[in-house]
Write an enzyme that holds these catalytic residues in place. Sequence first.
Site, PDB file in Angstrom:
ATOM      1  N   ASP A  42       0.830  -1.216   0.000  1.00 40.62           N
ATOM      2  CA  ASP A  42       0.000   0.000   0.000  1.00 40.62           C
ATOM      3  C   ASP A  42       0.863   1.265   0.000  1.00 40.62           C
ATOM      4  O   ASP A  42       1.956   1.282   0.561  1.00 40.62           O
ATOM      5  CB  ASP A  42      -0.912  -0.014   1.241  1.00 40.62           C
ATOM      6  CG  ASP A  42      -2.022   1.011   1.132  1.00 40.62           C
ATOM      7  OD1 ASP A  42      -2.374   1.405   0.005  1.00 40.62           O
ATOM      8  OD2 ASP A  42      -2.534   1.426   2.185  1.00 40.62           O
ATOM      9  N   HIS A  88       1.996   3.237  -9.161  1.00 45.70           N
ATOM     10  CA  HIS A  88       1.826   1.793  -9.338  1.00 45.70           C
ATOM     11  C   HIS A  88       2.995   1.210 -10.147  1.00 45.70           C
ATOM     12  O   HIS A  88       3.457   0.110  -9.877  1.00 45.70           O
ATOM     13  CB  HIS A  88       0.492   1.488 -10.022  1.00 45.70           C
ATOM     14  CG  HIS A  88      -0.698   1.926  -9.210  1.00 45.70           C
ATOM     15  ND1 HIS A  88      -0.812   1.657  -7.870  1.00 45.70           N
ATOM     16  CD2 HIS A  88      -1.811   2.626  -9.550  1.00 45.70           C
ATOM     17  CE1 HIS A  88      -1.953   2.170  -7.421  1.00 45.70           C
ATOM     18  NE2 HIS A  88      -2.573   2.770  -8.419  1.00 45.70           N
ATOM     19  N   LEU A 122      11.243 -20.108  -4.927  1.00 41.66           N
ATOM     20  CA  LEU A 122      10.314 -19.254  -4.181  1.00 41.66           C
ATOM     21  C   LEU A 122       8.941 -19.334  -4.841  1.00 41.66           C
ATOM     22  O   LEU A 122       8.835 -19.260  -6.065  1.00 41.66           O
ATOM     23  CB  LEU A 122      10.807 -17.791  -4.220  1.00 41.66           C
ATOM     24  CG  LEU A 122       9.872 -16.737  -3.620  1.00 41.66           C
ATOM     25  CD1 LEU A 122       9.932 -16.775  -2.096  1.00 41.66           C
ATOM     26  CD2 LEU A 122      10.241 -15.322  -4.083  1.00 41.66           C
TER      27      LEU A 122
END
Length: 240
Positions: A13, A30, A124
């Site tokens: 955020d 973004h 991962l």
Amino acid sequence: MNQVPHHIAVVMDGNGRWAAKRCLPRVAGHKQGVVSLRRCVKACAQRGVGVLTVFAFSSENWSRPIEEVSGLMSLFAMALAREVPRLQADGVRMHFVGERLGLSERLVAGIEGAERATASNSRLILNICFNYGGRWDIVQAAKKVAAQGIAMNETTLNAAMAMAHVADPDLVIRTGAELRISNFLLWQSAYSELYFSERLWPEFDEAELDLAIQSFGRRERRFGKTSDQLSTHADLSALD
Ligand code: IPE
Ligand code: IPE
Ligand code: MG
């Protein structure tokens, strides 16, 4: 010794505020958020984290202005195309978690392609929560269990959840200085340790990740037990 969480989940955020501080459009924030995510994935892999789950677009984010929503959709499609070869080379396996109905065909094709291309990687696991909400997940899982006509209990519901392929998050980080969960992993974070960072997501770097991991290392995870029970168990296992 620094205990590294097996599964870290992040509410990324603060992109909009990062852009606003620089008099840039929100979408620029973004874009910078994608750069930050790339850095975070690399850092987690280097530190031996097994699973990284990130919140990229919530069920509620559709209520944002249309320009921002369409900007996010195109950025997501572009980032998918650009990042997958790099993630593939780094041994990252991608999973997309969320409602695919309502996403464009192009996006769904990109998502399926990325999952297929990285399916044999194991260094991962990267879960991208997109068009995701914790409540959506609980409801879709309940519907699945009901349709199967099997008993409804924690085990069957858990197995039907969209995150059933990984263990629950050990550590949930939220950046951007907000102290809330915003419909992220409601079921799975029942016993996660929480870490709230003042940094805006584009500013979240390796040093800040290390602070969160260090904070995690200082927590005592009791899962309902007492502190004494945990140390007795540790004493006994030391004798093995
Ligand atoms: C988080 O950043 C990214 C998404 C929700 C897609 P925000 O866009 O919420 O950034 P702020 O909170 O407005 O700064
Ligand atoms: C949560 O951030 C969702 C994502 C990071 C994708 P929001 O910015 O949407 O959360 P609220 O609206 O401030 O609670
Ligand atoms: Mg926000």
